[in-house]
Design a protein around this motif. Structure first.
Motif, PDB file in Angstrom:
ATOM      1  N   ARG A  35       5.037  -4.483   7.115  1.00  0.00           N
ATOM      2  CA  ARG A  35       6.355  -4.458   6.470  1.00  0.00           C
ATOM      3  C   ARG A  35       7.335  -5.376   7.195  1.00  0.00           C
ATOM      4  O   ARG A  35       8.215  -5.984   6.577  1.00  0.00           O
ATOM      5  CB  ARG A  35       6.902  -3.035   6.447  1.00  0.00           C
ATOM      6  CG  ARG A  35       6.176  -2.104   5.504  1.00  0.00           C
ATOM      7  CD  ARG A  35       6.842  -0.740   5.468  1.00  0.00           C
ATOM      8  NE  ARG A  35       6.092   0.200   4.647  1.00  0.00           N
ATOM      9  CZ  ARG A  35       6.456   1.461   4.441  1.00  0.00           C
ATOM     10  NH1 ARG A  35       7.563   1.927   5.012  1.00  0.00           N
ATOM     11  NH2 ARG A  35       5.726   2.259   3.692  1.00  0.00           N
ATOM     12  N   TYR A  89      -3.533  -4.361   2.657  1.00  0.00           N
ATOM     13  CA  TYR A  89      -2.103  -4.101   2.510  1.00  0.00           C
ATOM     14  C   TYR A  89      -1.551  -4.577   1.170  1.00  0.00           C
ATOM     15  O   TYR A  89      -0.742  -3.890   0.540  1.00  0.00           O
ATOM     16  CB  TYR A  89      -1.321  -4.740   3.652  1.00  0.00           C
ATOM     17  CG  TYR A  89       0.170  -4.445   3.582  1.00  0.00           C
ATOM     18  CD1 TYR A  89       0.656  -3.185   3.910  1.00  0.00           C
ATOM     19  CD2 TYR A  89       1.082  -5.414   3.159  1.00  0.00           C
ATOM     20  CE1 TYR A  89       2.006  -2.893   3.836  1.00  0.00           C
ATOM     21  CE2 TYR A  89       2.435  -5.138   3.080  1.00  0.00           C
ATOM     22  CZ  TYR A  89       2.892  -3.865   3.426  1.00  0.00           C
ATOM     23  OH  TYR A  89       4.231  -3.580   3.341  1.00  0.00           O
ATOM     24  N   SER A  90      -1.977  -5.725   0.698  1.00  0.00           N
ATOM     25  CA  SER A  90      -1.454  -6.244  -0.566  1.00  0.00           C
ATOM     26  C   SER A  90      -1.787  -5.326  -1.736  1.00  0.00           C
ATOM     27  O   SER A  90      -1.082  -5.322  -2.750  1.00  0.00           O
ATOM     28  CB  SER A  90      -2.019  -7.649  -0.835  1.00  0.00           C
ATOM     29  OG  SER A  90      -3.441  -7.618  -0.890  1.00  0.00           O
ATOM     30  N   SER A  91      -2.850  -4.524  -1.594  1.00  0.00           N
ATOM     31  CA  SER A  91      -3.247  -3.617  -2.672  1.00  0.00           C
ATOM     32  C   SER A  91      -2.553  -2.267  -2.598  1.00  0.00           C
ATOM     33  O   SER A  91      -2.460  -1.567  -3.614  1.00  0.00           O
ATOM     34  CB  SER A  91      -4.770  -3.390  -2.622  1.00  0.00           C
ATOM     35  OG  SER A  91      -5.472  -4.600  -2.760  1.00  0.00           O
ATOM     36  N   VAL A  92      -2.063  -1.887  -1.397  1.00  0.00           N
ATOM     37  CA  VAL A  92      -1.501  -0.538  -1.228  1.00  0.00           C
ATOM     38  C   VAL A  92      -0.022  -0.553  -0.866  1.00  0.00           C
ATOM     39  O   VAL A  92       0.579   0.513  -0.704  1.00  0.00           O
ATOM     40  CB  VAL A  92      -2.281   0.238  -0.137  1.00  0.00           C
ATOM     41  CG1 VAL A  92      -3.745   0.341  -0.504  1.00  0.00           C
ATOM     42  CG2 VAL A  92      -2.108  -0.417   1.240  1.00  0.00           C
ATOM     43  N   GLN A  93       0.587  -1.734  -0.766  1.00  0.00           N
ATOM     44  CA  GLN A  93       1.961  -1.801  -0.293  1.00  0.00           C
ATOM     45  C   GLN A  93       2.946  -1.093  -1.226  1.00  0.00           C
ATOM     46  O   GLN A  93       4.030  -0.684  -0.809  1.00  0.00           O
ATOM     47  CB  GLN A  93       2.403  -3.251  -0.090  1.00  0.00           C
ATOM     48  CG  GLN A  93       2.348  -4.105  -1.338  1.00  0.00           C
ATOM     49  CD  GLN A  93       2.832  -5.525  -1.071  1.00  0.00           C
ATOM     50  OE1 GLN A  93       3.801  -5.736  -0.352  1.00  0.00           O
ATOM     51  NE2 GLN A  93       2.145  -6.511  -1.623  1.00  0.00           N
ATOM     52  N   ARG A  94       2.550  -0.916  -2.493  1.00  0.00           N
ATOM     53  CA  ARG A  94       3.442  -0.218  -3.425  1.00  0.00           C
ATOM     54  C   ARG A  94       3.544   1.272  -3.121  1.00  0.00           C
ATOM     55  O   ARG A  94       4.454   1.946  -3.599  1.00  0.00           O
ATOM     56  CB  ARG A  94       2.971  -0.430  -4.858  1.00  0.00           C
ATOM     57  CG  ARG A  94       1.597   0.154  -5.163  1.00  0.00           C
ATOM     58  CD  ARG A  94       1.197  -0.198  -6.597  1.00  0.00           C
ATOM     59  NE  ARG A  94      -0.116   0.324  -6.963  1.00  0.00           N
ATOM     60  CZ  ARG A  94      -1.255  -0.270  -6.694  1.00  0.00           C
ATOM     61  NH1 ARG A  94      -1.246  -1.431  -6.034  1.00  0.00           N
ATOM     62  NH2 ARG A  94      -2.411   0.257  -7.065  1.00  0.00           N
ATOM     63  N   TYR A  95       2.593   1.794  -2.362  1.00  0.00           N
ATOM     64  CA  TYR A  95       2.627   3.218  -1.993  1.00  0.00           C
ATOM     65  C   TYR A  95       3.463   3.360  -0.719  1.00  0.00           C
ATOM     66  O   TYR A  95       2.950   3.323   0.397  1.00  0.00           O
ATOM     67  CB  TYR A  95       1.221   3.756  -1.779  1.00  0.00           C
ATOM     68  CG  TYR A  95       0.338   3.620  -3.000  1.00  0.00           C
ATOM     69  CD1 TYR A  95       0.573   4.392  -4.137  1.00  0.00           C
ATOM     70  CD2 TYR A  95      -0.713   2.712  -3.025  1.00  0.00           C
ATOM     71  CE1 TYR A  95      -0.236   4.267  -5.260  1.00  0.00           C
ATOM     72  CE2 TYR A  95      -1.518   2.581  -4.142  1.00  0.00           C
ATOM     73  CZ  TYR A  95      -1.279   3.361  -5.256  1.00  0.00           C
ATOM     74  OH  TYR A  95      -2.071   3.230  -6.370  1.00  0.00           O
ATOM     75  N   THR A  96       4.746   3.533  -0.895  1.00  0.00           N
ATOM     76  CA  THR A  96       5.668   3.519   0.247  1.00  0.00           C
ATOM     77  C   THR A  96       5.506   4.730   1.165  1.00  0.00           C
ATOM     78  O   THR A  96       5.994   4.713   2.284  1.00  0.00           O
ATOM     79  CB  THR A  96       7.124   3.474  -0.256  1.00  0.00           C
ATOM     80  OG1 THR A  96       7.356   4.595  -1.132  1.00  0.00           O
ATOM     81  CG2 THR A  96       7.377   2.187  -1.034  1.00  0.00           C
ATOM     82  N   SER A  97       4.834   5.764   0.682  1.00  0.00           N
ATOM     83  CA  SER A  97       4.681   6.966   1.492  1.00  0.00           C
ATOM     84  C   SER A  97       3.497   6.890   2.450  1.00  0.00           C
ATOM     85  O   SER A  97       3.307   7.788   3.273  1.00  0.00           O
ATOM     86  CB  SER A  97       4.511   8.196   0.591  1.00  0.00           C
ATOM     87  OG  SER A  97       3.339   8.084  -0.200  1.00  0.00           O
TER      88      SER A  97
END
Length: 221
Positions: A35, A89-97
């Motif tokens: 991030r 990370y590019s695949s899961v970065q939308r999961y902010t939690s």
């Protein structure tokens, strides 16, 4: 130096539990590095700092050789976490939690293993509980300071230390009463994890240090 398992009241190798905590915390460190757009080396260093820092502090207080320096297995989880975050990370970065979830997992495991190691080395239950909390929150504190973030430990709009205190206290109580075993260890970890996540989602907090003082905006103090 690893836990003196011959003094534990049940037959289980807690090194694996400790390594799982190292991995969870290491992922949280690499996620924060991603991030912050740190490079790969920075990600590895932040993952190592958060996952090993609390245990090193605990072992220095206990006057034992830190497990991170005596057992090469402790160096594997930070490397694995760094590589996984690098590719995924590019695949899961939308999961902010995700960062909070992995941090909660590390917190839940470390408050148990830190307390157990202190108890096994002869510390009284209260001191062992405090060292369990130190193990659980120490790495996160170092991670946030290094990444120039408001430490979750001091965030007035979040609960961080209290879940660790509850887990360490339950672990010490179960040890003293002879009720600590694999099943109760899993139950304590689940309670701490749920406490941390629910507190974060519902914005639970404790009163400020001064009576009548109101919280400012959405940021930390």
């Amino acid at each position: 130096m690893t836990l003196p398992f011959d003094t534990l009241p049940f037959d289980i190798d807690l090194v694996w539990l400790d390594l799982a905590g190292v991995f969870f915390f290491a992922v949280s460190g690499s996620l924060l590095a991603a991030r912050k757009q740190f490079d790969l080396v920075g990600s590895l260093l932040l993952a190592s700092l958060v996952s090993l820092g609390g245990g090193v502090i605990r072992d220095i207080i206990l006057n034992t050789t830190p497990a991170a320096f005596s057992n090469p297995a402790y160096l594997v989880p930070p490397v694995l976490a760094t590589v996984l975050v690098y590719f995924l990370y590019s695949s899961v970065q939308r999961y902010t939690s995700l960062l909070v979830l992995f941090d909660a997992g590390g917190l839940a495991l470390f408050c148990i293993t830190g307390t157990l190691k202190a108890l096994a080395l002869g510390m009284n239950p209260v001191a062992a509980m405090l060292l369990g909390v130190t193990t659980a929150v120490g790495g996160g504190l170092l991670r946030d300071i290094t990444a120039n973030e408001v430490p979750q430990l001091f965030n007035p709009r979040d609960l961080y230390a209290l879940p660790a205190f509850s887990g360490a206290a339950l672990t010490a109580l179960l040890w003293v009463t002879g009720a600590f075993n694999v099943l109760t260890a899993c139950a304590v970890a689940a309670v701490v994890f749920a406490f941390r996540v629910v507190a974060w989602r519902r914005s639970w907090y404790v009163p400020l240090a001064v009576h009548g003082l109101h919280r400012r905006g959405s940021g930390g103090s």
